[in-house]
Design a protein around this motif. Structure first.
Motif, PDB file in Angstrom:
ATOM      1  N   VAL A  98       0.716  -1.088  -0.015  1.00  0.00           N
ATOM      2  CA  VAL A  98       0.042   0.093  -0.193  1.00  0.00           C
ATOM      3  C   VAL A  98       0.779   1.203  -0.118  1.00  0.00           C
ATOM      4  O   VAL A  98       2.112   1.257   0.452  1.00  0.00           O
ATOM      5  CB  VAL A  98      -1.049  -0.048   1.377  1.00  0.00           C
ATOM      6  N   PHE A  99       0.243   2.327  -0.629  1.00  0.00           N
ATOM      7  CA  PHE A  99       0.946   3.573  -0.598  1.00  0.00           C
ATOM      8  C   PHE A  99       0.058   4.710   0.265  1.00  0.00           C
ATOM      9  O   PHE A  99      -1.337   4.563  -0.261  1.00  0.00           O
ATOM     10  CB  PHE A  99       1.300   3.828  -1.907  1.00  0.00           C
ATOM     11  N   PRO A 100       0.632   5.551   0.900  1.00  0.00           N
ATOM     12  CA  PRO A 100       2.319   5.529   1.194  1.00  0.00           C
ATOM     13  C   PRO A 100       2.128   4.458   2.316  1.00  0.00           C
ATOM     14  O   PRO A 100       1.269   3.955   3.030  1.00  0.00           O
ATOM     15  CB  PRO A 100       2.357   6.704   1.835  1.00  0.00           C
ATOM     16  N   THR A 101       3.579   3.836   2.338  1.00  0.00           N
ATOM     17  CA  THR A 101       3.780   3.028   3.633  1.00  0.00           C
ATOM     18  C   THR A 101       3.809   3.755   5.124  1.00  0.00           C
ATOM     19  O   THR A 101       3.647   4.966   4.973  1.00  0.00           O
ATOM     20  CB  THR A 101       5.508   2.653   3.424  1.00  0.00           C
ATOM     21  N   THR A 102       3.544   2.902   5.973  1.00  0.00           N
ATOM     22  CA  THR A 102       3.422   3.443   7.403  1.00  0.00           C
ATOM     23  C   THR A 102       4.078   2.670   8.163  1.00  0.00           C
ATOM     24  O   THR A 102       5.109   1.936   7.961  1.00  0.00           O
ATOM     25  CB  THR A 102       1.816   3.170   7.585  1.00  0.00           C
ATOM     26  N   VAL A 103       4.039   3.250   9.611  1.00  0.00           N
ATOM     27  CA  VAL A 103       4.865   2.444  10.553  1.00  0.00           C
ATOM     28  C   VAL A 103       4.422   1.200  10.944  1.00  0.00           C
ATOM     29  O   VAL A 103       5.140   0.290  11.320  1.00  0.00           O
ATOM     30  CB  VAL A 103       4.845   3.570  12.145  1.00  0.00           C
ATOM     31  N   ARG A 104       3.145   0.603  10.248  1.00  0.00           N
ATOM     32  CA  ARG A 104       2.861  -0.688  10.441  1.00  0.00           C
ATOM     33  C   ARG A 104       3.118  -1.421   9.271  1.00  0.00           C
ATOM     34  O   ARG A 104       2.891  -2.639   9.117  1.00  0.00           O
ATOM     35  CB  ARG A 104       1.228  -0.546  10.691  1.00  0.00           C
ATOM     36  N   SER A 105       3.827  -0.891   8.278  1.00  0.00           N
ATOM     37  CA  SER A 105       4.197  -1.755   7.243  1.00  0.00           C
ATOM     38  C   SER A 105       5.240  -2.982   7.548  1.00  0.00           C
ATOM     39  O   SER A 105       5.767  -2.720   8.740  1.00  0.00           O
ATOM     40  CB  SER A 105       5.039  -0.749   6.193  1.00  0.00           C
ATOM     41  N   ARG A 106       5.109  -4.013   6.825  1.00  0.00           N
ATOM     42  CA  ARG A 106       5.597  -5.277   7.294  1.00  0.00           C
ATOM     43  C   ARG A 106       7.082  -5.535   7.192  1.00  0.00           C
ATOM     44  O   ARG A 106       7.720  -5.802   8.107  1.00  0.00           O
ATOM     45  CB  ARG A 106       4.996  -6.324   6.262  1.00  0.00           C
ATOM     46  N   TYR A 107       7.764  -4.966   6.135  1.00  0.00           N
ATOM     47  CA  TYR A 107       9.286  -4.946   5.848  1.00  0.00           C
ATOM     48  C   TYR A 107       9.767  -3.701   6.134  1.00  0.00           C
ATOM     49  O   TYR A 107       9.662  -2.712   5.701  1.00  0.00           O
ATOM     50  CB  TYR A 107       9.527  -5.495   4.377  1.00  0.00           C
ATOM     51  N   TRP A 108      11.057  -3.707   6.921  1.00  0.00           N
ATOM     52  CA  TRP A 108      11.614  -2.978   7.262  1.00  0.00           C
ATOM     53  C   TRP A 108      13.363  -3.327   7.170  1.00  0.00           C
ATOM     54  O   TRP A 108      13.659  -4.596   7.540  1.00  0.00           O
ATOM     55  CB  TRP A 108      11.517  -2.706   8.611  1.00  0.00           C
ATOM     56  N   GLY A 109      14.012  -2.140   7.014  1.00  0.00           N
ATOM     57  CA  GLY A 109      15.788  -2.298   7.198  1.00  0.00           C
ATOM     58  C   GLY A 109      16.046  -2.352   8.524  1.00  0.00           C
ATOM     59  O   GLY A 109      15.121  -2.040   9.347  1.00  0.00           O
ATOM     60  N   GLN A 110      17.375  -2.160   8.639  1.00  0.00           N
ATOM     61  CA  GLN A 110      18.046  -2.285  10.248  1.00  0.00           C
ATOM     62  C   GLN A 110      18.220  -0.726  10.363  1.00  0.00           C
ATOM     63  O   GLN A 110      18.618  -0.592  11.674  1.00  0.00           O
ATOM     64  CB  GLN A 110      19.351  -3.132  10.170  1.00  0.00           C
ATOM     65  N   GLY A 111      18.096   0.043   9.555  1.00  0.00           N
ATOM     66  CA  GLY A 111      18.627   1.511   9.897  1.00  0.00           C
ATOM     67  C   GLY A 111      19.825   1.927   9.670  1.00  0.00           C
ATOM     68  O   GLY A 111      20.941   1.131   9.736  1.00  0.00           O
ATOM     69  N   THR A 112      19.945   3.243   9.406  1.00  0.00           N
ATOM     70  CA  THR A 112      21.150   3.731   9.053  1.00  0.00           C
ATOM     71  C   THR A 112      21.154   5.456   9.581  1.00  0.00           C
ATOM     72  O   THR A 112      20.428   6.117   9.597  1.00  0.00           O
ATOM     73  CB  THR A 112      21.809   4.125   7.808  1.00  0.00           C
ATOM     74  N   GLN A 113      22.453   5.688  10.400  1.00  0.00           N
ATOM     75  CA  GLN A 113      22.212   6.780  11.404  1.00  0.00           C
ATOM     76  C   GLN A 113      22.853   7.889  10.682  1.00  0.00           C
ATOM     77  O   GLN A 113      24.036   7.911   9.855  1.00  0.00           O
ATOM     78  CB  GLN A 113      23.432   6.430  12.598  1.00  0.00           C
TER      79      GLN A 113
END
Length: 121
Positions: free
Chosen positions: A101-116
């Protein structure tokens, strides 16, 4: 499953630029909308930008509009966040995500690990 890996974060002076990348593997990345979120210490994760599966439509938080640009290259299974005119308040861990779905949300299923991303004044 979609696996996402962010890169490109770092330390930059205020007014500078960074380009974040989000490399995807697994299921067909081109089927998914993609988004960028960020989380500063002590704050909730917040939306930054999103892009549709085909790159036609984009959506930005007011705080980054005109400074950040989201894009994607489906041939490379990679999404990008070009960040210009960076401010100290942009300092956060930046995450990419993917959703049907667009836009993605904080409930979206797939996430990366993050970059500072750290912006010094």
């Amino acid at each position: 499953q979609v696996q996402l890996v962010e890169s490109g974060g770092g330390l930059v002076q205020a007014g500078g630029s960074l380009r974040l990348s989000c490399a995807a593997s697994g299921r067909t990345f081109s089927r998914y909308a993609m988004g960028w979120f960020r989380q500063a210490p002590g704050k909730e994760r917040e939306f930054v930008a999103a892009i549709t599966w085909n790159g036609v439509n984009t959506y930005y938080a007011d705080s980054v509009k005109g400074r950040f640009t989201i894009s994607r290259d489906n041939a490379k299974n990679t999404g990008y966040l070009q960040m210009n005119s960076l401010k100290p308040e942009d300092t956060a861990v930046y995450y990419c995500n993917a959703d049907l779905v667009f836009p993605t949300t904080v409930r979206s299923r797939y996430w990366g690990q993050g970059t500072q991303v750290t912006v010094s004044s």
